[in-house]
Enzyme design. Structure first.
Site, PDB file in Angstrom:
ATOM      1  N   GLU A 136       0.845  -1.230  -0.029  1.00  0.00           N
ATOM      2  CA  GLU A 136       0.162   0.177  -0.161  1.00  0.00           C
ATOM      3  C   GLU A 136       0.812   1.269  -0.043  1.00  0.00           C
ATOM      4  O   GLU A 136       0.790   2.017   1.142  1.00  0.00           O
ATOM      5  CB  GLU A 136      -1.044  -0.090   1.311  1.00  0.00           C
ATOM      6  CG  GLU A 136      -2.041  -0.947   1.029  1.00  0.00           C
ATOM      7  CD  GLU A 136      -3.078  -0.821   2.220  1.00  0.00           C
ATOM      8  OE1 GLU A 136      -2.796  -0.353   3.330  1.00  0.00           O
ATOM      9  OE2 GLU A 136      -4.278  -1.496   2.112  1.00  0.00           O
ATOM     10  N   GLU A 161      -6.665  -7.639  -0.290  1.00  0.00           N
ATOM     11  CA  GLU A 161      -7.152  -7.593   1.230  1.00  0.00           C
ATOM     12  C   GLU A 161      -8.726  -7.315   1.055  1.00  0.00           C
ATOM     13  O   GLU A 161      -8.948  -6.210   0.633  1.00  0.00           O
ATOM     14  CB  GLU A 161      -6.488  -6.590   1.828  1.00  0.00           C
ATOM     15  CG  GLU A 161      -5.141  -6.919   1.719  1.00  0.00           C
ATOM     16  CD  GLU A 161      -4.235  -6.030   2.695  1.00  0.00           C
ATOM     17  OE1 GLU A 161      -5.064  -5.077   3.496  1.00  0.00           O
ATOM     18  OE2 GLU A 161      -3.006  -5.815   2.754  1.00  0.00           O
TER      19      GLU A 161
HETATM   20  C1  GAL Z   1      -4.468  -2.387   5.256  1.00  0.00           C
HETATM   21  C2  GAL Z   1      -2.999  -3.005   5.185  1.00  0.00           C
HETATM   22  C3  GAL Z   1      -3.011  -4.120   6.231  1.00  0.00           C
HETATM   23  C4  GAL Z   1      -3.669  -4.089   7.438  1.00  0.00           C
HETATM   24  C5  GAL Z   1      -5.402  -3.740   7.061  1.00  0.00           C
HETATM   25  C6  GAL Z   1      -6.076  -3.496   8.004  1.00  0.00           C
HETATM   26  O1  GAL Z   1      -4.531  -1.337   4.895  1.00  0.00           O
HETATM   27  O2  GAL Z   1      -2.564  -3.327   4.008  1.00  0.00           O
HETATM   28  O3  GAL Z   1      -1.632  -4.773   6.444  1.00  0.00           O
HETATM   29  O4  GAL Z   1      -3.034  -2.970   8.156  1.00  0.00           O
HETATM   30  O5  GAL Z   1      -5.192  -2.366   6.054  1.00  0.00           O
HETATM   31  O6  GAL Z   1      -7.428  -3.082   7.714  1.00  0.00           O
END
Ligand code: GAL
Length: 643
Positions: free
Chosen positions: A144, A322
Site C-alpha cells: 500500500e 485484502e
Molecule cells: C491495510 C493493510 C494491512 C492491514 C489492513 C487493516 O491497509 O495493508 O496490512 O493493516 O489495512 O485493515
C-alpha cells in the site's frame, strides 16, 4: 472473454508457532482458497541483523502452504524496514510537512527519495527473488504505497532529488522561473540549489512549485517500485502485483500499472464509509453495516483500468488483495458487517472482473496494533462470521459459470495529475477532484449503468456511447484528438482543460476545445450552503463557471446564466452538479446516446458482465426490484440478452 475466479487470504506464518502452520494450511485448502499471501511485513524475521539472513522458516512455511495445494503470493517486506535499518541510514525517515521526521514504531517510515534505502529495498528483494523466484506463483511489491499519508516527504534526500529533477525538467533556472511565473512576489531563482520543497512557506507556495513537487513525488514511487520489479524479474517469471489502497491519489497508479502484470487493491467497505467519504451522517448511518454502494465498485473499475496499462496480455488482471471479513480497527467507528455482506462484496468484485478476492486476514492477531481487526478465524482459531460467507462463495464458485468481461457503454476518464492540481489549487473548500469524479460515477450507477474508467492519455474511445471527462485539468493531445473524432456523446467540465501544464490559466481562455465555442470567463466557488438553483432540476454547488460563446445553451440556472452548452456531440458543463442536476444531465445524454437507463431503488446496484447481469442489494432491508424482492445483502445473477 471469460475469467476463472479464485479466493485467497493473507497469512502471517511469523505470527504463529510453526506447529500451527499445517493445520492452518489444511483449513485454508478445505475452505476452497487458492491463494495465500505471505511475507510482506516479515523483514525483522528474515534479516534480524544486517546480513544475517534467516530465510529457512519462510521456505518451510511455503513447503507447508504449497504442500496443501495453495499458491503463494510473496510480498517484499519493504513497507516495514526493521529498527537496525535506522542505525545504518539515520536519514532514511520520511519528513512530514512541518519538517518533523516520522518515527519508528509502526510502518511505512521511509522516504522514497533515500538512495540508501532504495538500495536496501533492492537488496532484500533480490535475495528473496533469488531464493524463492522459482517457486512462488506471484509477487507483491511493498504494501500500500501512500497509505498513512506517506507519498510526500520533505527530507534532505527529497530536496536533493527534487532539485535534480527540476534541473532535468527545466534545464535552466530562467526556464523554471518563466514556467512557474516566479516574477510574481519576486520568487525568481538564480540556481536550482536555491529551490526548496514547497513546505514551511509563510503563506501558500507557488502552485506550479507545489504541482511539480507532486509530480516528482509520484515519479519517485514509480522509480522505487520499478527497482523492485527489475530485481524480481532477474530471478522469477511469476507475475508481479502491488496492493493499492482506496482513495489514495497522491501517486499515479497508471504509471505503476504499466510495470506489473496484476493490479490489486485493498477493500475495506465499512472503514472507507466512515473514513474516506464526504457523505452525510444519514448516508453513513444507513450504510454503516453495508458500506457505500458505489465506493468499492469505483475502485474495482479503476483497478481494472490500472491493470490494463500493463502492455502484455489482453485481459486486465486485477484482484482484491485484502477484503474486509469483519470489523476493522482503524476508522472512527468500526461496526461489524451485516450478515451476507462479506459474500456480497466478494461477488461484486467478481462481477466487475476480479480474478481473485483475498481476505485480510486469516486469523485475528491478539497482539499489537490490529487486535480488534477481524480475520476469517478468531484469535482462538474458531471460525469467525466471515469464514462461513467465504465458504459459501467458494461453494458457489465451484458450480457458477465463469464471469464474462465486456466493454461498458459508458467511459469515465480519471487522472491522478488532476487530483494533484485540484488539491494544490482547490479555490474553495470541498472542491476535490476525486469527490467530483466519484459523484459522477455514483450518478451513472444510480441509473443502472456499467462504467469503464479510462486513463487520461487514452486514445481508445471506440465503442463507447457516452464519455465523461469531468475536472481533467489539462487535456492531453491524445485525448483531445480522440474527443474530436468520437461519435459518442461527450460531457466535459467543470474545470476541464482549465490549465496549462504549469497550472497557469491559458489564453485563449478555457476550455479551448475545437468545435465547441464555449469560454469560461469567470470562476467562483460557493459555500456549501449557497447552491444556485437551476431553471429545471437541481442545483450547481461548490464550483460555478460563467460561460460565454456561440454554442447552444442547453441548461440555465434560475438567474439565467448558462450551465451547459453544446455543439454536436460535445457538451460543456460549467458547474459542479448536485445529484438532481446530474441525473437530469445524464438522462439527457443517455437518451441522445441511445443507452437504456433504469430507475434503480436507492439501495440497488447492477453490473452487466457480458450477457450476465448482477443485481446487488446494498441496503439494510429487503428491496423490491423488477417484481422480485431482494433480501438485505442479496445477490442475483441473471442471464440477459446483450450487454
Ligand atoms: C491495510 C493493510 C494491512 C492491514 C489492513 C487493516 O491497509 O495493508 O496490512 O493493516 O489495512 O485493515
Amino acid at each position: 472473454m471469460t475469467l476463472k475466479r479464485t479466493l485467497g487470504t493473507c497469512y502471517y506464518p511469523e505470527h504463529w508457532p510453526e506447529e500451527m502452520w499445517a493445520e492452518d494450511a489444511r483449513r485454508m485448502a478445505d475452505l476452497g482458497l487458492t491463494w495465500v499471501r505471505i511475507g510482506e511485513f516479515a523483514w525483522s524475521k528474515l534479516e534480524p541483523a544486517p546480513g544475517d539472513l534467516r530465510f529457512d522458516w519462510l521456505e518451510r512455511a511455503m513447503d507447508v502452504l504449497q504442500g496443501a495445494g495453495l499458491k503463494v503470493v510473496l510480498g517484499t517486506p519493504t513497507a516495514t524496514p526493521p529498527r537496525w535499518m535506522l542505525d545504518r541510514h539515520p536519514d532514511m525517515l520520511a519528513v512530514d510537512v512541518e519538517g518533523r521526521p516520522r518515527g519508528f514504531g509502526s510502518r511505512r517510515h521511509y522516504c522514497f527519495s533515500h538512495d540508501g534505502y532504495r538500495a536496501e529495498s533492492v537488496r532484500i528483494t533480490t535475495l528473496l527473488a533469488g531464493r524463492f523466484g522459482g517457486r512462488v506463483e506471484a509477487w507483491q511489491t511493498d504494501n500500500e504505497y501512500g497509505c498513512h499519508d506517506t507519498i510526500y516527504s520533505y527530507s534532505d534526500a527529497a530536496r536533493r532529488a527534487f532539485r535534480d529533477w527540476l534541473a532535468q525538467r527545466y534545464q535552466s533556472p530562467d526556464a523554471l522561473n518563466r514556467a512557474w511565473g516566479n516574477v510574481f512576489w519576486s520568487m525568481d531563482y538564480d540556481s536550482f540549489d536555491q529551490v526548496n520543497l514547497p513546505n514551511l512557506t509563510v503563506t501558500e507556495p507557488n502552485p506550479a512549485h507545489a504541482l511539480d513537487f507532486r509530480r516528482f513525488s509520484s515519479e519517485q514511487v514509480a522509480r522505487f517500485n520499478a527497482a523492485q520489479v527489475a530485481a524480481i524479474r532477474k530471478h522469477s517469471d511469476a507475475p508481479i502485483s502491488h496492493n493499492y489502497m482506496g482513495r489514495i491519489v497522491e501517486f499515479d497508479h497508471f504509471a505503476l500499472g504499466a510495470q506489473m502484470e496484476i493490479a490489486t487493491w485493498d477493500s475495506y467497505p465499512l472503514g472507507f464509509l466512515e473514513d474516506r467519504l464526504e457523505e452525510t451522517p444519514e448516508h453513513k448511518r444507513h450504510y454503516a453495516r453495508q458500506g457505500d454502494p458505489d465506493f468499492q465498485a469505483f475502485h474495482h473499475d479503476l483497478y481494472r483500468a490500472v491493470a490494463a496499462q500493463f502492455p502484455e496480455g489482453d485481459t486486465p488482471r486485477w484482484w482484491v488483495m485484502e477484503q474486509q471479513p469483519g470489523p476493522v480497527n482503524w476508522a472512527p467507528s468500526n461496526p461489524a458487517p451485516a450478515p451476507g455482506m462479506v459474500r456480497l462484496w466478494t461477488w461484486e468484485a467478481f462481477a466487475h472482473g476480479a480474478e481473485c478476492v483475498s481476505y485480510f486476514r486469516w486469523r485475528q492477531a491478539p497482539f499489537a496494533q490490529e487486535q480488534y481487526h477481524a480475520g476469517l478465524l478468531r484469535p482462538d482459531s474458531v471460525e469467525a462470521e466471515g469464514f462461513a460467507e467465504a465458504a459459501e462463495v467458494a461453494r458457489e464458485l465451484a458450480d457458477a459459470p465463469e464471469v464474462e468481461i465486456a466493454q461498458a457503454p459508458v467511459a469515465l476518464v480519471f487522472d491522478y495529475a488532476s487530483a494533484w492540481a485540484w488539491a494544490v489549487q482547490p479555490q474553495g473548500q470541498g472542491c476535490d477532484y476525486f469527490r467530483l469524479v466519484f459523484e459522477i460515477y455514483r450518478g451513472l450507477r444510480k441509473l443502472g449503468l456499467s462504467v469503464d474508467i479510462l486513463p487520461p492519455d487514452t486514445a481508445r474511445l471506440h465503442g463507447y456511447a457516452l464519455v465523461l471527462v469531468p475536472g481533467l485539468i489539462t487535456l492531453t493531445d491524445t485525448l483531445m484528438g480522440a474527443l474530436q473524432t468520437t461519435s459518442a456523446q461527450v460531457i466535459l467540465g467543470p474545470r476541464t482543460n482549465a490549465k496549462t501544464a504549469n497550472l497557469s490559466i491559458p489564453v485563449p481562455l478555457p476550455p479551448a476545445l475545437p468545435g465547441l465555442d464555449v469560454t469560461v470567463s469567470r470562476v467562483e466557488t460557493l459555500r456549501p450552503d449557497m447552491p444556485v438553483a437551476m431553471e429545471g432540476a437541481g442545483h450547481v454547488t461548490l464550483w460555478r463557471e460563467q460561460l460565454e460563446g456561440g454554442a447552444d445553451v442547453i441548461d440555465r440556472d434560475a438567474e439565467g446564466q448558462p450551465v451547459t452548452m453544446r455543439a454536436g456531440n460535445l457538451t460543456y458543463l460549467g458547474g459542479w452538479p448536485d445529484p438532481d442536476l446530474l441525473r437530469h444531465l445524464l438522462l439527457g445524454a443517455c437518451a441522445e446516446a441511445g443507452i437504456p437507463t433504469i430507475d434503480l431503488p436507492p439501495d440497488i446496484r447492477v453490473r452487466q458482465a457480458g450477457t450476465t447481469r448482477f443485481v446487488f442489494n446494498h441496503g439494510p432491508g429487503p428491496v423490491t426490484f423488477e417484481g422480485a424482492t431482494l433480501p438485505p445483502a442479496g445477490v442475483v445473477r441473471q442471464t440477459t440478452g446483450a450487454a
